[in-house]
Write a protein that holds these residues in place. Structure first.
Motif, PDB file in Angstrom:
ATOM      1  N   GLU A   1     -23.405  -5.004   1.187  1.00 56.96           N
ATOM      2  CA  GLU A   1     -23.926  -5.240   2.404  1.00 56.96           C
ATOM      3  C   GLU A   1     -23.657  -6.794   2.995  1.00 56.96           C
ATOM      4  OE1 GLU A   1     -28.330  -6.002   4.236  1.00 56.96           O
ATOM      5  OE2 GLU A   1     -27.935  -4.272   2.975  1.00 56.96           O
TER       6      GLU A   1
ATOM      7  N   SER B   1      10.027  -3.054  11.274  1.00 56.87           N
ATOM      8  CA  SER B   1       8.496  -2.869  11.707  1.00 56.87           C
ATOM      9  C   SER B   1       7.600  -3.193  10.886  1.00 56.87           C
ATOM     10  CB  SER B   1       8.256  -1.390  11.846  1.00 56.87           C
ATOM     11  OG  SER B   1       9.041  -0.623  12.901  1.00 56.87           O
TER      12      SER B   1
ATOM     13  N   LEU C   1       5.184  -6.442  11.763  1.00 59.04           N
ATOM     14  CA  LEU C   1       3.674  -6.005  11.872  1.00 59.04           C
ATOM     15  C   LEU C   1       2.602  -6.702  10.606  1.00 59.04           C
ATOM     16  CD1 LEU C   1       3.898  -2.263  12.760  1.00 59.04           C
ATOM     17  CD2 LEU C   1       3.051  -4.200  14.223  1.00 59.04           C
TER      18      LEU C   1
ATOM     19  N   PHE D   1      12.248   0.894   9.661  1.00 63.32           N
ATOM     20  CA  PHE D   1      11.006   0.973   9.052  1.00 63.32           C
ATOM     21  C   PHE D   1      10.754  -0.641   8.535  1.00 63.32           C
ATOM     22  CE2 PHE D   1       7.278   3.278   6.954  1.00 63.32           C
ATOM     23  CZ  PHE D   1       7.083   2.301   5.947  1.00 63.32           C
TER      24      PHE D   1
ATOM     25  N   ARG E   1       9.982   8.799   0.319  1.00 62.23           N
ATOM     26  CA  ARG E   1       9.579   9.316  -1.208  1.00 62.23           C
ATOM     27  C   ARG E   1       9.885   8.209  -2.012  1.00 62.23           C
ATOM     28  NH1 ARG E   1       8.111  14.311  -0.843  1.00 62.23           N
ATOM     29  NH2 ARG E   1       8.020  14.499  -2.950  1.00 62.23           N
TER      30      ARG E   1
ATOM     31  N   ARG F   1      -1.159   0.355   3.122  1.00 63.45           N
ATOM     32  CA  ARG F   1      -0.840   1.333   4.073  1.00 63.45           C
ATOM     33  C   ARG F   1       0.571   1.465   4.320  1.00 63.45           C
ATOM     34  NH1 ARG F   1      -3.346  -1.068   8.683  1.00 63.45           N
ATOM     35  NH2 ARG F   1      -4.314  -2.496   7.576  1.00 63.45           N
ATOM     36  N   ALA F   2       1.225   0.518   4.265  1.00 65.12           N
ATOM     37  CA  ALA F   2       2.693   0.483   4.673  1.00 65.12           C
ATOM     38  C   ALA F   2       3.546   1.355   3.271  1.00 65.12           C
ATOM     39  CB  ALA F   2       3.496  -1.034   4.621  1.00 65.12           C
ATOM     40  N   ASN F   3       2.869   1.028   2.284  1.00 58.30           N
ATOM     41  CA  ASN F   3       3.446   1.813   0.932  1.00 58.30           C
ATOM     42  C   ASN F   3       3.331   3.310   1.021  1.00 58.30           C
ATOM     43  OD1 ASN F   3       4.718   1.457  -1.494  1.00 58.30           O
ATOM     44  ND2 ASN F   3       2.670   2.024  -2.494  1.00 58.30           N
ATOM     45  N   LEU F   4       2.186   3.524   1.567  1.00 55.37           N
ATOM     46  CA  LEU F   4       1.678   5.083   1.779  1.00 55.37           C
ATOM     47  C   LEU F   4       2.714   5.615   2.652  1.00 55.37           C
ATOM     48  CD1 LEU F   4      -0.943   6.972   0.842  1.00 55.37           C
ATOM     49  CD2 LEU F   4      -1.199   6.803   3.278  1.00 55.37           C
ATOM     50  N   SER F   5       3.117   4.838   3.784  1.00 52.90           N
ATOM     51  CA  SER F   5       3.890   5.425   4.911  1.00 52.90           C
ATOM     52  C   SER F   5       5.191   5.517   4.430  1.00 52.90           C
ATOM     53  CB  SER F   5       3.882   4.600   6.284  1.00 52.90           C
ATOM     54  OG  SER F   5       2.480   4.510   6.777  1.00 52.90           O
TER      55      SER F   5
ATOM     56  N   PHE G   1      -2.785  -4.007   4.311  1.00 49.28           N
ATOM     57  CA  PHE G   1      -1.169  -3.808   5.196  1.00 49.28           C
ATOM     58  C   PHE G   1      -0.306  -3.035   4.216  1.00 49.28           C
ATOM     59  CE2 PHE G   1       2.023  -3.914   8.152  1.00 49.28           C
ATOM     60  CZ  PHE G   1       3.328  -4.215   7.330  1.00 49.28           C
TER      61      PHE G   1
ATOM     62  N   ARG H   1       8.851   3.825  -3.007  1.00 48.74           N
ATOM     63  CA  ARG H   1       8.033   2.613  -2.696  1.00 48.74           C
ATOM     64  C   ARG H   1       8.515   1.648  -1.612  1.00 48.74           C
ATOM     65  NH1 ARG H   1       3.451   1.966  -5.828  1.00 48.74           N
ATOM     66  NH2 ARG H   1       3.715  -0.262  -5.438  1.00 48.74           N
TER      67      ARG H   1
ATOM     68  N   GLU I   1     -19.962  -7.081   3.725  1.00 46.84           N
ATOM     69  CA  GLU I   1     -19.605  -6.541   4.822  1.00 46.84           C
ATOM     70  C   GLU I   1     -20.329  -7.223   6.067  1.00 46.84           C
ATOM     71  OE1 GLU I   1     -20.779  -2.231   5.157  1.00 46.84           O
ATOM     72  OE2 GLU I   1     -21.139  -2.559   7.394  1.00 46.84           O
TER      73      GLU I   1
ATOM     74  N   LEU J   1       6.237   5.913   1.269  1.00 49.57           N
ATOM     75  CA  LEU J   1       6.193   7.184   0.348  1.00 49.57           C
ATOM     76  C   LEU J   1       6.355   8.467   0.899  1.00 49.57           C
ATOM     77  CD1 LEU J   1       3.783   5.873  -2.350  1.00 49.57           C
ATOM     78  CD2 LEU J   1       6.267   6.527  -2.815  1.00 49.57           C
ATOM     79  N   ALA J   2       5.420   8.444   2.110  1.00 46.49           N
ATOM     80  CA  ALA J   2       5.433   9.767   2.826  1.00 46.49           C
ATOM     81  C   ALA J   2       6.907  10.104   3.677  1.00 46.49           C
ATOM     82  CB  ALA J   2       4.154   9.631   3.889  1.00 46.49           C
TER      83      ALA J   2
END
Lengths: 284, 248
Positions: free
Chosen positions: A173, A104, A108, A101, A80, A70-74, A67, A82, A176, A76-77
């Protein structure tokens, strides 16, 4: 609860609305008491594990890290910066979008990062150990001291490398398909042991010289940034044998000692030696 | 990227080689769909899947595979096998990609476009959405940047309107906004490995296709025929053969 059921302990299950947000039903009428109960249930629903439990349940740790990544990537996008920088910004400097943000992310987040006692203790311990692991990883290590120096040909190397790749596939495997509860550790250990045993059998067919096989495995693991556990699982006895040969059959190890000259992670140690390890030993 | 364009051909290869590959669960699920497509009943399907597992790994623990086999058999009829010849990339799409600043962003856009079009053709997803893991996307696009730089690059592409992102902060689903199929086809993608190199090769050349495994790699010398891994393996085999012949 499933574990208790297996043991024959009969216990009443938790009401679903205690831990599932969607099970909290809105009252049909305008009864103020019912509405108040409804609002209270929504506020106190325990639908997430607390922050410190990510160190107990590996799956919780995985969910949390995934999480955050992914939140860090969003973040930054979109902004701009972290996520940790955004969260530490003063409220008055945040725009409406930034505040939304952050809210949210809090909603989440798979874990509940409130200011409870256990969470605060957990964060204090994390701060204490912050940076230690990275410093250790940066230390350069010359793994050639673990090798016997036996020469091997490239064909043998590639054949054993193929076995290693297949072994890694089986281990992923295992990760997984295996149940991620803490109680499944014994099953994991059994399966891992059988996979290693298979590797031993197949490697013995390719290369019957154990010294060569050990050197090949060390080169596979240490020449690149991959897990070294595999080398120790399959060739630990040969590695120790090689180290003893190079050290003149003397084994030195650290023991806790308040007057010791070695300091590591806040504790002191001194070195103790055992001579003649392979022939019976005396301690120095 | 582990995208299979022709699942029927691929599963036939798996049955011949007896190798489950890097994604054994996906292989089993695809085999179940293949068996359903040739009219095999459920009980027989289970038996054949178990036989395949045993052929691929005689030490396999079928009890551990039980749940996965059941899921595969249960969902075998959900969708048919994917059988796509190639993904067509049009001139209009290439022209749009070339408006992005820098070859790295262009390679990333090209990869996103290919995956979006694959999703459209394979699963009927018409929105141009891509849900692939970001690290895998960047690896397939042959764009090597730090973790933070990935977010910044995506932000630039979003700002310029090439792509959009899901509004949820924990979602990295990306929507490609420039799919234009009504234009001349200039590229046909039939291999989803190293898409970034394929794009760069289309524009500037300087790459070869490995004669052994078919992977596209940057050309290191005029006589190069293989990628590094295949070249080393072939060279060592030939060297061993020459040595054996010399002492025989």
């Amino acid at each position: 609860m499933a574990i208790d059921k297996t043991k024959g302990i009969v216990c009443k299950p938790m009401p679903k609305y205690w831990y599932d947000y969607r099970s909290i039903e809105k009252p049909a009428g305008d009864n103020p008491d019912e509405l108040e109960t409804y609002e209270l249930n929504r506020r106190i629903v325990a639908n997430r594990k607390p922050y410190f439990m990510r160190y107990i349940y590996p799956q919780t740790m995985r969910d949390y890290k995934s999480f955050i990544s992914r939140a860090n990537l969003s973040c930054l996008a979109e902004f701009r910066i972290r996520l940790d920088a955004l969260e530490s910004m003063p409220v008055e400097e945040c725009t409406g979008g930034m505040r939304e943000f952050i809210n949210s992310c809090k909603r989440l987040n798979p874990i509940s990062d409130n200011n409870g006692v256990m969470n605060r203790i957990c964060r204090k311990i994390e701060a204490e150990f912050a940076g230690g692991a990275k410093e250790d990883a940066r230390a350069e290590f010359d793994y050639s001291i673990m090798k016997s120096g036996a020469e091997y040909n490239k064909n043998t190397f590639y054949e054993i490398k193929k076995l290693y790749d297949r072994h890694c596939q089986r281990m992923s495997e295992l990760a997984e398909t295996h149940d991620r509860r803490v109680t499944s550790r014994l099953d994991t250990a059994d399966y891992r042991a059988s996979v290693l045993h298979k590797f031993h059998r197949d490697a013995a067919v390719i290369c019957s010289n154990f010294k060569e096989a050990c050197d090949i495995v060390l080169d596979i693991c240490y020449q690149r940034n991959s897990t070294k556990q595999f080398a120790w699982d399959v060739a630990s006895s040969m590695i120790v044998e090689n180290l003893l040969e190079k050290s003149g059959n003397v084994m030195a190890y650290p023991v806790p000692d308040s007057d010791g000259d070695i300091e590591y992670r806040g504790r002191k140690y001194s070195m103790r030696e055992i001579k003649g390890v392979r022939d019976g030993y005396s301690v120095r | 990227m582990d995208i299979v364009l022709d699942e029927r051909k691929w599963i036939t290869g798996v049955l011949e080689s007896n190798d489950l590959g890097r994604r054994p669960v996906y292989t089993v699920a695809t085999y179940a769909r293949y068996l359903h497509s040739i009219g095999v009943e459920r009980d027989e399907m289970r038996k054949r899947i178990e036989e395949l597992l045993i052929r691929c790994d005689p030490d396999v623990n079928l009890v551990r595979w039980g749940d996965r086999i059941e899921m595969a058999v249960k969902h075998a009829r959900d969708r048919g096998l994917i059988q796509i010849d190639a993904i067509d990339i049009t001139q209009a799409e290439i022209d749009t990609i070339q408006k992005a600043m820098g070859i790295q962003r262009q390679k990333l856009l090209f990869t996103l476009l290919c995956v979006a079009k694959y999703n459209m053709m394979a699963f009927g997803r018409t929105g141009g959405w891509v849900n692939t893991n970001i690290a895998e996307l960047f690896r397939t696009a042959n764009v090597v940047v730090g973790v933070d730089k990935r977010g910044l690059m995506l932000g630039d592409l979003i700002k310029d309107g090439f792509i959009s992102k899901s509004r949820r902060p924990d979602s990295v689903s990306i929507r490609v906004n420039f799919i234009e199929s009504n234009s001349d086809t200039v590229m046909r993608i039939s291999d989803f490995r190293s898409l970034g190199f394929q794009y760069d090769n289309y524009l500037h050349g300087g790459y070869i296709w490995c004669a052994e495994c078919g992977l596209i790699v940057r050309r290191a010398g005029w006589r190069q025929k293989y990628c590094k891994e295949c070249g080393t393996a072939i060279n060592s085999t030939n060297t061993a053969k020459r040595y054996r012949d010399s002492v025989a």
